[in-house]
Design a protein around this motif. Structure first.
Motif, mmCIF file in Angstrom:
data_model
loop_
_atom_site.group_PDB
_atom_site.id
_atom_site.type_symbol
_atom_site.label_atom_id
_atom_site.label_comp_id
_atom_site.label_asym_id
_atom_site.label_seq_id
_atom_site.Cartn_x
_atom_site.Cartn_y
_atom_site.Cartn_z
ATOM 1 N N ILE A 129 0.948 -1.256 0.062
ATOM 2 C CA ILE A 129 -0.117 -0.001 0.218
ATOM 3 C C ILE A 129 1.044 1.273 0.028
ATOM 4 C CG2 ILE A 129 -2.000 1.412 1.422
ATOM 5 C CD1 ILE A 129 -2.683 -1.514 0.432
ATOM 6 N N THR B 224 -0.469 5.840 6.149
ATOM 7 C CA THR B 224 -1.093 4.448 6.680
ATOM 8 C C THR B 224 -1.283 4.330 8.012
ATOM 9 O OG1 THR B 224 0.689 3.476 6.101
ATOM 10 C CG2 THR B 224 -0.734 3.283 4.245
ATOM 11 N N TYR C 22 4.601 -2.337 8.631
ATOM 12 C CA TYR C 22 4.499 -0.708 8.420
ATOM 13 C C TYR C 22 5.950 -0.146 8.166
ATOM 14 C CZ TYR C 22 -0.302 0.152 9.812
ATOM 15 O OH TYR C 22 -1.627 0.057 9.991
ATOM 16 N N LEU D 4 -4.853 2.133 8.431
ATOM 17 C CA LEU D 4 -5.162 1.003 7.542
ATOM 18 C C LEU D 4 -5.380 -0.433 8.230
ATOM 19 C CD1 LEU D 4 -5.123 0.353 4.578
ATOM 20 C CD2 LEU D 4 -2.805 -0.511 4.915
ATOM 21 N N ALA E 81 2.526 -1.623 4.451
ATOM 22 C CA ALA E 81 1.926 -0.275 4.200
ATOM 23 C C ALA E 81 3.114 0.684 4.301
ATOM 24 C CB ALA E 81 0.963 -0.146 5.296
ATOM 25 N N TYR F 162 -0.952 7.517 1.346
ATOM 26 C CA TYR F 162 -2.463 7.807 1.484
ATOM 27 C C TYR F 162 -3.348 7.176 0.855
ATOM 28 C CZ TYR F 162 -2.667 10.544 -2.723
ATOM 29 O OH TYR F 162 -2.729 10.657 -4.012
ATOM 30 N N MET F 163 -4.457 6.725 1.332
ATOM 31 C CA MET F 163 -5.534 5.904 0.596
ATOM 32 C C MET F 163 -6.911 6.757 0.853
ATOM 33 S SD MET F 163 -5.650 1.981 0.369
ATOM 34 C CE MET F 163 -5.664 1.770 2.004
#
Lengths: 207, 179, 305
Positions: free
Chosen positions: A92, A124, A149, A140, A119, A95-96
């Motif tokens: 990932i 995240t 992470y 997340l 992530a 930012y999502m």
């Protein structure tokens, strides 16, 4: 999980005529095979991590240098893969937004287990600089089981390599199992996802 | 440029302009004269490119201001035409027949500000926000922070500083406190 | 070779396993070679084998239907069929494989067979990229079959037999007896066709990484993909062995087999590293142009002189 009705998913987001087209089974948990077999398989899994080529945010730009001659991720058995069916690691990238999250969930559920999530970036973890935005998520791990992470805004390719190596060590030591965790806490994850994805027009578990 | 602007003002009774650069002017125009003015600018005055449409929300005066920016490639000049809409029922004449890409801008404005453009194609479809149910998020009375805290499970332990105060403290600490 | 059925099966199994492992390692070695040319380290040369283990160890897999399930089976059947009728090592008991009077035709059929099964299976997966890839693959295949078939006709006229083992036997006795020197036109036409068969650049229109990311096997995963990857190693080595037998004098021992297959594959790798990808219609026009003319010339030359 006692009675059969609870095993089935409702698929409420779908129109009535599409419901029979999709699967309504829940995700299952899987037991490790045998001590030594699983150890061998985990070694193979750790040495052949296929990344899903889906750049969700600015961090996707940090994945590109990894493929170049300078950082050369292929020597650790990492390879990009264009389809979620074949990929095993979901990176990932930062930012999502809610719109992206919907696609991410869909892709994640289409991946075949065992699957892992890495992530990137502070976005995240706690939202980063977009923490008070109206359309980006903060954490997340409320929506997907995250294994690693990697902090930074954005993390450099070296940090990514360190993260991948940490993930490999974790897989070998059998410390991480996102697929089973997702299946075990499926209802919680689904409730969180549905809370923010307002127009849920896909099956509850798309695989 | 100057004579031309005067001509424009004569023609469309535009309120006095203001400009900061020699080749950029902003004019406020009446709502219903805007399609005429844009057509004239596009077909007779050489302003063939619509660079963007943007909106600003003014809850104090209950207005939403739209700016249509057109560009002239020959003279390298810009004209921004401004319109003030009523904030309670924002509705604007669609100009998608002049430039095709306007429809996309209008979709975005509809989603972010709740401005209606009757007749614009695919206006009500989702643009970036899917299934948004709240106040349009770019309105100034929409509190993004409150919404984010309510919706997105903020991680506890976050420390937030006012950037101005924080930089002041860091760069120019109070000498009395240091002792 | 007169021995019992059981022994034949055991020999075939050994031969298949060795070929598959060598084919996979060859792929890995080539990845390493390309990586060194780029100035990086590249994956370890046994990486394809790890990938296969990993894919077979996936916990879940989904089938889209019977044909989807059978696609990889057909593919590997095609690979095995191609391989089992080619003498891997000439004169060897174990690696001699099966041989009969018209096996060259059977091998040519089997090369096509796997692709066809894959086309049906990938079609059922329902992914648009699969359909595009299949259409491209089949049209390209029809195109490169032409120079390849002409080249085969030429050497069949030259040696007067359809048996691969006999063709190899006719080439023994020195490097100048190879088809490469006795019939260079047929060799050139066939080697150009081989580039199309191997689907590396410039003929990688089937998997076209930046257009239709991996083409037909887009929906294939887990053990299906593992089977396809196994076949990639086996089928690759089968093609290389066929070319080694027909044009480069075959191999009489394991070592010369390794060297020759490596060398023939290296041609593909060098061509692939030097050229960008063709578009579909360019690729087809290419095969129907110069290589076909060379193939016709080869037939004429062997037929009349």
């Amino acid at each position: 999980m006692e009675n059969k009705d609870k095993m089935k998913l409702a698929n409420d987001g779908l129109p009535e005529h599409e419901k029979p087209l999709f699967c309504d089974a829940r995700p299952q948990t899987y037991k490790p095979l045998g001590k030594y077999v699983e150890k061998f398989l985990n070694w193979a899994r750790a040495n052949s991590l296929w990344i899903l080529g889906y750049g969700t945010g600015c961090g996707a730009i940090e994945l590109r240098p990894l493929m170049t001659a300078r950082f050369d991720m292929f020597r650790w058995g990492l390879a990009p893969r264009p389809t979620p069916r074949q990929a095993g690691v979901f990176v990932i990238g930062g930012y999502m937004s809610v719109k992206t999250l919907k696609r991410v969930i869909r892709s994640y559920e289409q991946m075949q287990g065992p699957k892992f999530v890495i992530a990137l970036g502070s976005c995240t973890i706690n939202g980063g600089m977009y923490w008070d935005s109206y359309n980006t998520i903060n954490r997340l791990d409320h929506y997907l089981p995250v294994d690693i992470y990697i902090t930074g805004c954005m993390p450099r390719p070296e940090a990514l390599i360190a993260g991948f190596n940490k993930l490999k060590a974790m897989i070998k030591a059998q410390q991480t199992d996102g697929q089973n965790e997702y299946a075990r806490n499926f209802d919680w994850y689904k409730a969180n996802q549905k809370k923010i994805v307002k127009d849920w027009n896909m099956p509850d578990y798309n695989w | 440029m100057k004579e031309f602007i005067e001509k424009l003002i004569d023609k469309y009774a535009i309120k006095p302009m203001h400009s900061r650069h020699a080749n950029q002017v902003f004019l406020t125009i009446k709502q219903d004269r805007l399609p005429d003015a844009l057509t004239w600018l596009r077909d007779f005055a050489g302003y063939t490119h619509l660079a963007f449409i943007t909106a600003v929300d003014y809850p104090e005066i209950e207005k939403i201001q739209l700016t249509y920016m057109v560009h002239n490639y020959q003279e390298n000049t810009d004209i921004g035409l401004r319109v003030l809409l009523d904030r309670r029922q924002p509705e604007m004449i669609s100009v998608h027949h002049l430039w095709q890409h306007v429809a996309t801008y209008q979709r975005e404005l509809h989603e972010m500000f709740g401005i209606d453009f009757p007749g614009s194609p695919r206006l009500k479809e989702n643009f970036a926000l899917e299934g948004w149910q709240d106040v349009p998020p770019m309105r100034r009375d929409f509190d993004t922070k409150e919404y984010a805290e309510k919706t997105y499970f903020p991680r506890p332990g976050r420390e937030t500083h006012d950037p101005r105060e924080y930089m002041k403290q860091k760069l120019y600490p109070d000498p009395k406190e240091e002792k | 070779m007169e021995h019992g059925l059981l022994i034949s099966i055991i020999y075939a199994f050994i031969s298949l396993s060795v070929a598959t492992i060598w084919g996979l390692l060859l792929g890995g070695i080539m990845m390493k070679v390309v990586a060194r040319a780029h100035g990086r380290f590249g994956p370890p040369f046994w990486q394809p084998i790890i990938d296969i283990i990993k894919n077979n160890a996936r916990r879940t897999s989904i089938s889209h239907g019977i044909m989807y399930f059978l696609g990889p089976v057909f593919r590997i059947a095609g690979g095995m069929g191609t391989f089992l009728f080619i003498p891997f090592i000439y004169g060897s008991m174990v690696f001699g494989n099966f041989s009969f009077a018209g096996d060259l035709f059977l091998v040519m059929y089997f090369i096509f067979f796997g692709q066809l099964g894959m086309a049906l299976g990938a079609g059922e997966s329902g992914h648009p990229y699969s359909a595009i890839g299949v259409a491209r693959g089949l049209s390209q295949m029809t195109a490169f079959e032409l120079p390849f078939a002409l080249s085969i006709i030429s050497i069949v006229i030259q040696y007067g037999t359809l048996n691969i083992t006999s063709i190899v036997a006719a080439q023994q006795g020195g490097i100048l007896h190879w088809t490469l020197f006795t019939n260079p036109l047929a060799t050139i036409a066939a080697l150009i066709a081989l580039q199309g068969m191997n689907m590396h650049n410039p003929f990688s229109i089937v998997i076209a990484p930046q257009e239709i990311p991996i083409g037909p096997p887009t929906e294939y995963h887990s053990n299906f993909l593992g089977l396809l990857q196994t076949n990639r190693g086996l089928f690759n080595i089968a093609k290389l062995a066929l070319f080694m037998n027909l044009y480069f004098g075959g191999a009489t021992n394991l070592f010369s087999m390794l060297i020759k297959t490596f060398g023939i594959y290296m041609i593909t790798v060098i061509v692939g590293a030097s050229f960008p990808r063709f578009r579909t219609e360019q690729s087809i026009r290419f095969f129907l142009g110069v290589p076909t003319v060379i193939g016709i010339l080869a037939v004429l030359v062997t037929g009349y002189f």
